[in-house]
Scaffold this motif. Structure first.
Motif, PDB file in Angstrom:
ATOM      1  N   GLN A  50       0.815  -1.218   0.000  1.00  0.00           N
ATOM      2  CA  GLN A  50       0.000   0.000   0.000  1.00  0.00           C
ATOM      3  C   GLN A  50       0.849   1.267   0.000  1.00  0.00           C
ATOM      4  O   GLN A  50       0.325   2.359  -0.191  1.00  0.00           O
ATOM      5  N   CYS A 107     -10.829  -0.762   3.143  1.00  0.00           N
ATOM      6  CA  CYS A 107      -9.389  -0.763   2.884  1.00  0.00           C
ATOM      7  C   CYS A 107      -8.973   0.622   2.400  1.00  0.00           C
ATOM      8  O   CYS A 107      -9.665   1.223   1.581  1.00  0.00           O
ATOM      9  N   HIS A 149      -6.401  -9.480   7.014  1.00  0.00           N
ATOM     10  CA  HIS A 149      -6.589  -8.497   5.945  1.00  0.00           C
ATOM     11  C   HIS A 149      -5.221  -7.989   5.455  1.00  0.00           C
ATOM     12  O   HIS A 149      -4.967  -7.933   4.253  1.00  0.00           O
ATOM     13  N   GLU A 150      -4.347  -7.631   6.407  1.00  0.00           N
ATOM     14  CA  GLU A 150      -3.026  -7.099   6.035  1.00  0.00           C
ATOM     15  C   GLU A 150      -2.145  -8.192   5.446  1.00  0.00           C
ATOM     16  O   GLU A 150      -1.408  -7.958   4.482  1.00  0.00           O
ATOM     17  N   HIS A 153      -2.733  -8.723   1.867  1.00  0.00           N
ATOM     18  CA  HIS A 153      -2.042  -7.741   1.012  1.00  0.00           C
ATOM     19  C   HIS A 153      -0.658  -8.251   0.614  1.00  0.00           C
ATOM     20  O   HIS A 153      -0.220  -8.037  -0.517  1.00  0.00           O
TER      21      HIS A 153
HETATM   22 ZN   LIG Z   1      -6.328  -3.147   2.981  1.00  0.00          ZN
END
Ligand SMILES: [Zn+2]
Length: 193
Positions: A50, A107, A149-150, A153
């Motif tokens: 991200q 997100c 969730h992370e 990624h």
């Molecule tokens: Zn996210």
């Protein structure tokens, strides 16, 4: 320094990320910047893709959420587990519970979208922290959800991938707009186009 957050549609969000070593160039500053970026954007977690780095690194802070919850939610979402503030490097999920639960997720890379995602209630994970100290821990509930969730990624997976077919169709137009840069967030973003 707060960094720009990559938007849905950027290639780095679809990469399976690489492990890193202690001597990864600029690691200390990168971790500090990720914490700052996460807080400035109001996130509870942030993964390296991200901020445009395809490496296995993410930050999680569930403490602030926990502190803002009423007692009933604390009991439901944390049970007896403490909230966490942790940097995860080279994480590998090595076990997950059969028990699953669904909850709304969002997100920072996909502003203005939410969707209900089913995830295992508990996970077992191995990782090193920012001092490269090894950990093998079990997390449950809200902590486990944010970590998953992370972690996703760092595997090139986004939460929208977990949505049901109909939910995916409903947000398709919004996703296309984000990919085209036609969205505004209150934090700085990096778009594919
Ligand atoms: Zn996210």
């Amino acid at each position: 320094m707060a960094l720009a957050i990559t938007a849905y549609g950027t290639k780095v969000l679809r990469k399976v990320c690489d492990e890193i070593t202690k001597d990864y160039d600029g690691l200390e500053a990168l971790i500090d910047n990720m914490w700052e970026t996460m807080y400035e954007a109001g996130g509870v977690g942030l993964a390296a893709p991200q901020v445009n780095k395809a490496i296995r690194l993410f930050t999680v802070d569930t403490v602030q959420v926990f502190e803002g919850m009423n007692d009933e939610d604390k009991e439901d979402l944390f049970e007896d587990e403490e909230p966490i503030k942790e940097t995860f490097i080279n994480a590998q999920i090595i076990g997950e519970s059969e028990e699953v639960w669904a909850e709304n997720e969002g997100c920072l890379s996909l502003p203005d979208i939410n969707g209900e995602v089913e995830r295992p209630w508990a996970i077992e994970i191995e990782y090193v922290d920012r001092n490269f100290k090894k950990h093998k821990r079990t997390f449950t509930g809200y902590n486990a959800r944010v970590i998953q969730h992370e972690y996703d990624h760092t595997e090139g997976i986004l939460y929208v991938d977990h949505l049901s077919g109909i939910s995916k169709r409903l947000i398709k137009g919004k996703l296309n707009k984000i990919a085209e840069g036609k969205v505004s967030a209150r934090y700085r973003m990096r778009f594919a186009k």
